[in-house]
Design an enzyme around this catalytic site. Sequence first.
Site, PDB file in Angstrom:
ATOM      1  N   LYS A  16      -6.944  -1.572  -1.726  1.00  0.00           N
ATOM      2  CA  LYS A  16      -6.616  -2.495  -0.576  1.00  0.00           C
ATOM      3  C   LYS A  16      -7.864  -2.550   0.222  1.00  0.00           C
ATOM      4  O   LYS A  16      -8.607  -1.896   0.281  1.00  0.00           O
ATOM      5  CB  LYS A  16      -5.565  -1.980   0.306  1.00  0.00           C
ATOM      6  CG  LYS A  16      -5.644  -0.655   1.000  1.00  0.00           C
ATOM      7  CD  LYS A  16      -6.434  -0.836   2.333  1.00  0.00           C
ATOM      8  CE  LYS A  16      -6.520   0.601   2.916  1.00  0.00           C
ATOM      9  NZ  LYS A  16      -7.651   0.684   3.938  1.00  0.00           N
ATOM     10  N   ASP A 140      -1.503   5.107   4.660  1.00  0.00           N
ATOM     11  CA  ASP A 140      -1.715   3.776   4.035  1.00  0.00           C
ATOM     12  C   ASP A 140      -0.717   3.898   2.526  1.00  0.00           C
ATOM     13  O   ASP A 140      -0.507   2.972   2.073  1.00  0.00           O
ATOM     14  CB  ASP A 140      -3.122   3.622   3.332  1.00  0.00           C
ATOM     15  CG  ASP A 140      -4.075   3.352   4.564  1.00  0.00           C
ATOM     16  OD1 ASP A 140      -3.635   2.809   5.705  1.00  0.00           O
ATOM     17  OD2 ASP A 140      -5.133   3.705   4.400  1.00  0.00           O
TER      18      ASP A 140
HETATM   19  O1  C5P Z   1      -2.129   9.334   7.792  1.00  0.00           O
HETATM   20  P1  C5P Z   1      -3.397   9.848   7.190  1.00  0.00           P
HETATM   21  O2  C5P Z   1      -3.221  11.112   6.466  1.00  0.00           O
HETATM   22  O3  C5P Z   1      -4.097   8.945   6.116  1.00  0.00           O
HETATM   23  O4  C5P Z   1      -4.303   9.913   8.250  1.00  0.00           O
HETATM   24  C1  C5P Z   1      -5.585  10.865   8.192  1.00  0.00           C
HETATM   25  C2  C5P Z   1      -6.151  11.271   9.849  1.00  0.00           C
HETATM   26  O5  C5P Z   1      -6.534   9.998  10.483  1.00  0.00           O
HETATM   27  C3  C5P Z   1      -4.911  11.655  10.562  1.00  0.00           C
HETATM   28  O6  C5P Z   1      -4.711  12.938  10.257  1.00  0.00           O
HETATM   29  C4  C5P Z   1      -5.409  11.159  11.842  1.00  0.00           C
HETATM   30  O7  C5P Z   1      -6.257  12.203  12.490  1.00  0.00           O
HETATM   31  C5  C5P Z   1      -5.926   9.720  11.598  1.00  0.00           C
HETATM   32  N1  C5P Z   1      -5.112   8.872  11.771  1.00  0.00           N
HETATM   33  C6  C5P Z   1      -5.061   7.997  13.003  1.00  0.00           C
HETATM   34  N2  C5P Z   1      -4.072   7.139  13.485  1.00  0.00           N
HETATM   35  C7  C5P Z   1      -3.572   6.531  12.213  1.00  0.00           C
HETATM   36  C8  C5P Z   1      -3.999   6.809  10.833  1.00  0.00           C
HETATM   37  C9  C5P Z   1      -4.551   7.838  10.792  1.00  0.00           C
HETATM   38  O8  C5P Z   1      -5.270   8.706  13.999  1.00  0.00           O
HETATM   39  N3  C5P Z   1      -2.877   5.250  12.292  1.00  0.00           N
END
Ligand code: C5P
Length: 327
Positions: A16, A140
Amino acid sequence: MKSAGTRSVRLPAYAKLNLGLRVLYKRPDGYHELRTVFQTISLADRLEVAFTRGRTTRIRIDGTPEIKDNLVERAALLVMESLSIHGDVHFILKKNIPSGAGLGGGSSDAAAVLLALPILAGKGLPSGRLQAIAAQLGSDVPFFLHGGTALGLGRGEELYPLPDVPAARGLLVLSGVHSSTVEAYLDLSSRLTSIPLQNKLNSFQREVWRGCADGRIKGSGVAVDDNDFEAVVFNRHPELGKIKEQLQRYGAKPAAMTGSGSAIFGIFAKPAQLKRAAKSFPDNTVFPMSFISRAQYRSAWRRALKLHVEGTLWPPQSPYARSQSAR
Ligand code: C5P
């Protein structure tokens, strides 16, 4: 070797882009509130999934060097737990999407497991449950259950379909820089109060409305090329800012970083411009790509799963599932 009861499938897991990404504020749960437009593109990992029912669960992943905290394995375990089934799951994963590039490769692979494994196991997972498992795996992942062009709110998991973008072609420049999402959010957090929230919301809204005028996203995609991560990530890796400028100089519109980086994309209205731009980067860093619409995304899935699905519902439904109650 596959046993008689094994069902298998070979799937594409598309990458993406974020066509614009606004980070609004840090929420009490530690995540950041986002506004973004997601777009699937032609660059894809290839995932083979083979499932055999059994008394115990065994998950193997071949084809790729060991990945720490692999989302494919976690997705498979969550699906099996949700369906209360056991068995042998064998994945062969061919990675084409680099990690740490903001292209959602790991998330797309995980979504592929969520869509395919219930079908191979002959079970149905209601789409609400699929969505919840996807959000549990990563912000995502839910987008990849749908594909095409979508508006992402919340931490990116709240999704609304947008009209398909006209077939757009462009370049992806992969510099080899690994950009850490967590680090990028940390860098950005301290700057978040400098731009009034309402200004960010207004400009994002204006861009999406303008892009969707007449019910179609116009021109070379949504004209949203602001990515709030660029300021902090370009600061850490100045070579990425230079790549964006180079794409713009060769006529890319828009040119932007995707997600928290490090891939930079450029969309070109004219094939000759795209060709010239491609030649200006070292061979092994630049890749042509095109947008994959929601219809293309779903038909690629239906083609891959055609032996194992019936009907035209989305998510695809398994004919092996006998008495699944409609939920
Ligand atoms: O959701 P995901 O595991 O992909 O996110 C990885 C890290 O990125 C989270 O632990 C967080 O620190 C940060 N994050 C965030 N806000 C979001 C998505 C991700 O702070 N909307």
